[in-house]
Enzyme design. Structure first.
Site, PDB file in Angstrom:
ATOM      1  N   GLY A  84       0.822  -1.202   0.000  1.00  0.00           N
ATOM      2  CA  GLY A  84       0.000   0.000   0.000  1.00  0.00           C
ATOM      3  C   GLY A  84       0.859   1.256   0.000  1.00  0.00           C
ATOM      4  N   SER A  85       2.004   1.192   0.659  1.00  0.00           N
ATOM      5  CA  SER A  85       2.913   2.350   0.655  1.00  0.00           C
ATOM      6  C   SER A  85       3.401   2.639  -0.761  1.00  0.00           C
ATOM      7  CB  SER A  85       4.117   2.068   1.567  1.00  0.00           C
ATOM      8  OG  SER A  85       3.687   1.798   2.877  1.00  0.00           O
ATOM      9  N   ASP A 192      -7.341   1.767   4.605  1.00  0.00           N
ATOM     10  CA  ASP A 192      -8.042   1.253   5.785  1.00  0.00           C
ATOM     11  C   ASP A 192      -9.545   1.144   5.571  1.00  0.00           C
ATOM     12  OD1 ASP A 192      -5.601   1.329   7.004  1.00  0.00           O
ATOM     13  OD2 ASP A 192      -6.032   3.015   8.330  1.00  0.00           O
ATOM     14  N   HIS A 218      -5.183  -5.462   6.944  1.00  0.00           N
ATOM     15  CA  HIS A 218      -6.235  -4.766   6.214  1.00  0.00           C
ATOM     16  C   HIS A 218      -7.381  -5.694   5.815  1.00  0.00           C
ATOM     17  CE1 HIS A 218      -2.930  -1.832   6.008  1.00  0.00           C
ATOM     18  NE2 HIS A 218      -3.923  -0.965   6.068  1.00  0.00           N
ATOM     19  N   ASN A 286      10.372  -0.452  -9.865  1.00  0.00           N
ATOM     20  CA  ASN A 286       9.784  -1.783 -10.029  1.00  0.00           C
ATOM     21  C   ASN A 286       9.013  -2.069  -8.748  1.00  0.00           C
ATOM     22  OD1 ASN A 286       9.010  -4.387 -10.370  1.00  0.00           O
ATOM     23  ND2 ASN A 286      11.075  -5.250 -10.495  1.00  0.00           N
TER      24      ASN A 286
END
Length: 434
Positions: A84-85, A192, A218, A286
């Site tokens: 997610g980051s 979230d 999550h 990548n």
């Protein structure tokens, strides 16, 4: 091969059944985690099947997940990432693309965000040489408001990037309207909040781009993993290029000329006909996921509605169980929203006859897991003190969150018995000190 695979997968199913925990809950002994993956036999089998077929890079399962998840979320495109980051990094970086011409973000442009949250909503702003503009949030919803965002818009403001806090939607329709009126980009950090709605519309569908995390805490998990969602095909193409090393070509690995440009194109100062597979139009990364991760995502996706229902049910049961407890600010849904809750936040009144640390210690001693509301006020952390930023208004509530707030879990693996134990433990602690 298929016979051997069938035998192997049958053994995997038996192994899963043989190793299931007994599920017995012993108050004070059984850990009540704040979050975690909910994995069943189909998930374990899917992972092993993908491994048996040696699907070690992005491939058919990744594309199938992207298609199904985009359809589930009501978006035209979904691009899988390795976290997610990474999804947040790609989303913010996409707005710096030269393909956006005069609308592209440039170093020194400002992006409005909130001070109380998780770093990876803010880090991509700084990593792209942009300036975060911090606004405060409300206690109870733990979200900012459209009024606060409007007050923060200045001549250098070019974008807004905000997370739906603990699954609770911010005023996303109003903030999307502000973005449109001021020609700003909007990124919804939906990591979230998968399944949450605002005005009956899924979060993640209001902004130009939205991001999702598939980390085990999550709503769905792939172990690691994330996703960028959009219905803007031009932005989708930029996100894909940035994710895939910055390549200009969109042919999948193994495809030779789907783009119809492989040896018939010219860009930059390269010679005519230079292999399109190796022409790079962005300074990219990548950040791809693998088919093994996507195989797990596909089986998890089938259970999403059940997971969301369980989160809502657990949150409501805990909320009802704590109604009327003094000295605590209980969470509330943002008006006109139906959150797919990530966690249950509690703020200890600064005037309470006990400290947050005492309540947290009491709960942790009972094996009830707690977490801080992520970083609290990010501007107080060493990483951000010297980073260029602007603050609009005060950050009083962000400071209160830093000092007084924590959250406990509502994730689908928690049973009614566990939720009731959490509620009774909080009540017992407060009654003894009130």
């Amino acid at each position: 091969m298929s016979v051997h695979k069938d035998i192997a997968l049958d053994e995997v199913r038996k192994f899963h059944q043989d190793t299931l925990p007994d599920g017995r809950f012993v108050p004070g002994t059984t850990e009540i985690w704040p979050a975690g993956a909910v994995l069943d036999e189909s998930d374990r089998t899917a992972l092993v099947e993908a491994a048996l077929e040696m699907r070690i890079a992005a491939g058919p399962s990744s594309r199938k997940f992207e298609s199904r998840f985009a359809r589930k979320m009501g978006r035209r495109k979904a691009h899988l990432t390795n976290s997610g980051s990474s999804a947040n990094l790609l989303a913010m970086t996409a707005f710096t693309s030269h393909l956006l011409e005069d609308r592209r973000l440039r170093p020194g442009d400002e992006v409005i965000t909130v001070a109380a949250g998780f770093p990876t909503t803010v880090n991509p702003i700084i990593q792209n040489g942009l300036i975060p503009v911090f606004v405060d949030v409300e206690l109870g919803t733990y979200n900012t408001t459209a009024a606060r965002v409007a007050a923060a818009i200045g001549p250098k403001t070019r974008a807004i990037m905000i997370a739906h806090a603990l699954g609770n939607p911010f005023e996303v329709a109003e903030i999307a309207q502000l973005a449109e009126e001021h020609d700003l980009f909007l990124i919804e950090d939906n990591c979230d909040a998968v399944g949450s709605t605002y005005d009956g519309q899924l979060t993640g569908t209001f902004g130009d781009l939205a991001t999702v995390s598939f980390y085990p805490a999550h709503h769905l998990t792939m172990g690691e993993g994330g996703c960028v969602l959009t219905s803007n095909l031009a932005l989708a193409r930029i996100v894909e290029s940035l994710r895939d090393w910055g390549r200009d070509c969109w042919c999948e690995p193994g495809e030779t000329n789907k783009c119809l440009k492989r040896f018939k194109y010219q860009m930059g100062t390269l010679p005519e006909g230079y292999d399109h597979k190796y022409i790079f139009s962005h300074v990219g990364y990548n950040l791809k996921a693998t088919d093994i991760q996507a195989a797990l995502g596909l089986t998890q996706l089938e259970k999403l509605d059940t997971f969301v229902d369980a989160r809502r049910r657990n949150w409501r049961r805990l909320r009802d169980g704590l109604e009327g407890v003094p000295h605590l600010v209980l969470p509330r849904a943002t008006e006109r929203s139906d959150p797919s809750w990530f966690g249950f936040a509690l703020t200890v009144d600064p005037e309470a006859p006990f400290k947050r640390a005492e309540l947290v210690d009491f709960l942790e001693d009972r094996k009830i897991g707690t977490r801080r509301l992520f970083a609290g006020n990010l501007t107080r952390h060493p990483a951000y003190i010297d980073a260029p930023h602007r603050v609009v208004g005060d950050l009083t509530n962000s400071d209160i969150i830093t000092e007084q707030t924590f959250w406990v879990g509502v994730y689908p693996a928690l049973t009614d018995e566990m939720i009731d134990y959490v509620a009774s433990s909080v009540r017992e602690f407060v009654a003894a000190r009130g």
